[in-house]
Each structure stands twice: as structure tokens, then as C-alpha cells.
Design an enzyme around this catalytic site. Structure first.
Site, PDB file in Angstrom:
ATOM      1  N   SER A 124      -1.793 -69.647   3.020  1.00 21.01           N
ATOM      2  CA  SER A 124      -1.803 -68.216   3.945  1.00 21.01           C
ATOM      3  C   SER A 124      -0.451 -68.827   4.877  1.00 21.01           C
ATOM      4  CB  SER A 124      -2.445 -68.151   4.868  1.00 21.01           C
ATOM      5  OG  SER A 124      -1.816 -66.621   5.278  1.00 21.01           O
ATOM      6  N   TYR A 140     -10.381 -66.515  10.025  1.00 17.31           N
ATOM      7  CA  TYR A 140      -9.355 -66.914   8.211  1.00 17.31           C
ATOM      8  C   TYR A 140      -8.332 -68.113   8.855  1.00 17.31           C
ATOM      9  CZ  TYR A 140      -5.868 -65.450   4.908  1.00 17.31           C
ATOM     10  OH  TYR A 140      -5.000 -64.638   4.104  1.00 17.31           O
TER      11      TYR A 140
END
Length: 266
Positions: free
Chosen positions: A152, A165
């Protein structure tokens, strides 16, 4: 399980070997980017095993695409071992797409929920490790194998409320980069695909817990990435000539100039 023959690949596509279609495994394949990747690889001529926890969704995807369905929980070693045995019994493995992952919660570090952090690390990092470790001998022996890690843009830049995250995706990125160093001599490609804002049916919903909160993430953004956009990038990287390694491919919608700068209609 479907036995539908693989589609005929485009002329010049490297998705076939002398023994037939190249074989890929996609984790997290029951929805979103994983399901889109199964569709795109099948359309490009690959023999695909779609692996995830939800058997009903996998069977639907298999019926649609001709992929093989295999239930797996990447957080459970016995489940991963069973998947590896099932897939490798069918022949060589040419590509493994580590897509299973996800984000949970938007709390600050001060309010961090330990269970959310543990789950994100277990799925994104340890899950990728278990899958990679299990399939590595088969990918090496294929002579032209690839691993894809879906990380990501969170791995590239921190943001408030994203520490768990961000940390998990940065760790997953570190695994990919280390594996590339370790396996280049074995003719194994390691590809990282790092998407920014992707509008899928479950990512923000799972993270934030409600449809209303999830919808606000994309509010006013004209064209966030779709799961199919990311899947196309994965297929591009895998179908590149075998001497070409796409180390890191960062994808963002035009409206997202950076993690912290998103153009929204007013």
C-alpha cells in the site's frame, strides 16, 4: 471446482510454458483486488487457484472464471500447509500473489487497540510469510517464478490514525525487498504493487465498521482506483518479459496526489 479450459492468451503473452498455461495462486481472492486479479489472470491465459476463507464466494468466482477454488486462512499454518500440498500436487507454480490483508481501525497510537494491530500484522505480514515460505520451493523449481506482494502507499508515508496499518504494510514491504535480495540468484522475481485509494466493497467497511463511514472515505473523489485497475497492473508485471522485474509499482488515482492530498469535489 470448475474444469473449464483456460482462455487463449494474446499473441506474445508469456502466460504459457511448453507444458501449458502458467499456474498462479491468489490469496484473499474472495473479493476486491484478489477477485479482480483472478479474473484478469484468467483472461490473460493463466491457470489460477483462487484462495481465501469464504468458500461460497470462491465457488462463485470459480464458476465465473474457470479458476480453481481453495479455502485457506493465511493466519493458520495448518491451513496454509494444506493449500500448498493441494496446489503443488497439480504441478509447478509460476506465480504467487500475496493479496490477503486488510486494515482495522483508525485509532491514534495513544488509543491503539492491541487486537487490531495483532490481526493486521498476522494477516498482512505473517500471512505473506507463511504463504511465501510454503510455495517458495515450487516457485524456485519452476525456473521462472514470481511473487507479488500487495502492499500500500501506506508503506511509503505515515498518517494520523494509520499507525497500525502503516507499520504492517511497511513490514510487508520489507519482507518483499529482502526476499528479492535472497532469491534473485534463484531466478525468482519479487514484485511489489502499492495501491493508493482503491474503492472496493469491503476494505474501508472492514476498517471503519459502517457503510456510512466507508462512503465518506471516497466522498467527492471523482475516480478512485478500482480493483480491476490494480489487477491490470499485477498482470502487466507478471506478463512482462521474464528478465524484467517490476520492483515497486505505485498506483494512485489522479485525484490523490499524495496520501495526505486528495482532490474532492465541493
Amino acid at each position: 471446482m470448475s474444469t473449464e479450459p483456460a482462455p487463449t492468451p494474446a499473441i506474445g503473452s508469456p502466460s504459457r510454458s511448453a507444458d501449458g498455461p502458467l499456474r498462479a495462486v491468489v490469496t484473499g481472492a474472495s473479493s476486491g483486488i484478489g477477485a479482480a486479479t483472478v479474473r484478469a489472470l484468467r483472461a490473460a491465459g493463466w491457470d489460477v487457484t483462487a484462495a481465501a476463507r469464504r468458500a461460497d464466494r470462491l465457488e462463485q468466482l470459480a464458476a465465473e472464471t474457470g479458476a480453481r477454488a481453495a479455502v485457506v486462512d493465511v493466519t493458520d499454518q495448518d491451513s496454509v500447509d494444506a493449500l500448498v500440498r493441494e496446489v503443488t500436487a497439480g504441478g509447478e507454480v509460476n506465480a504467487v500473489i500475496n493479496n490477503a490483508g486488510g486494515a482495522f481501525g483508525m485509532e491514534t497510537v495513544a488509543e491503539a487497540r492491541t487486537a487490531d494491530w495483532e490481526h493486521m500484522y498476522n494477516v498482512n505480514v505473517l500471512g505473506s510469510m507463511r504463504i511465501t515460505r510454503g510455495f517458495l520451493p515450487a516457485v524456485r523449481s519452476s525456473g521462472h517464478g514470481s511473487f507479488v506482494f500487495l502492499t500500500s502507499t501506506a508503506a511509503l508515508a505515515a498518517y494520523e490514525g494509520g499507525a497500525g496499518y502503516v507499520a504492517a504494510k511497511a513490514a510487508q514491504q520489507a519482507v518483499a525487498r529482502t526476499l528479492r535480495l535472497e532469491e534473485a540468484a534463484n531466478n525468482v522475481r519479487v514484485i511489489e504493487v502499492a495501491p493508493g485509494m482503491v474503492h472496493t466493497e469491503e476494505f474501508s467497511l472492514n476498517r471503519l465498521g459502517s457503510s456510512a463511514a466507508a462512503d465518506k472515505v471516497y466522498e467527492g473523489v471523482a475516480n478512485p482506483l478500482s480493483a480491476a485497475d490494480v489487477a491490470d497492473a499485477i498482470v502487466y508485471a507478471l506478463n512482462a518479459p521474464l528478465h524484467v522485474n517490476v520492483d515497486t509499482l505505485v498506483l494512485r488515482p489522479l485525484a490523490q496526489a499524495a496520501n495526505h492530498k486528495v482532490i474532492r469535489a465541493t
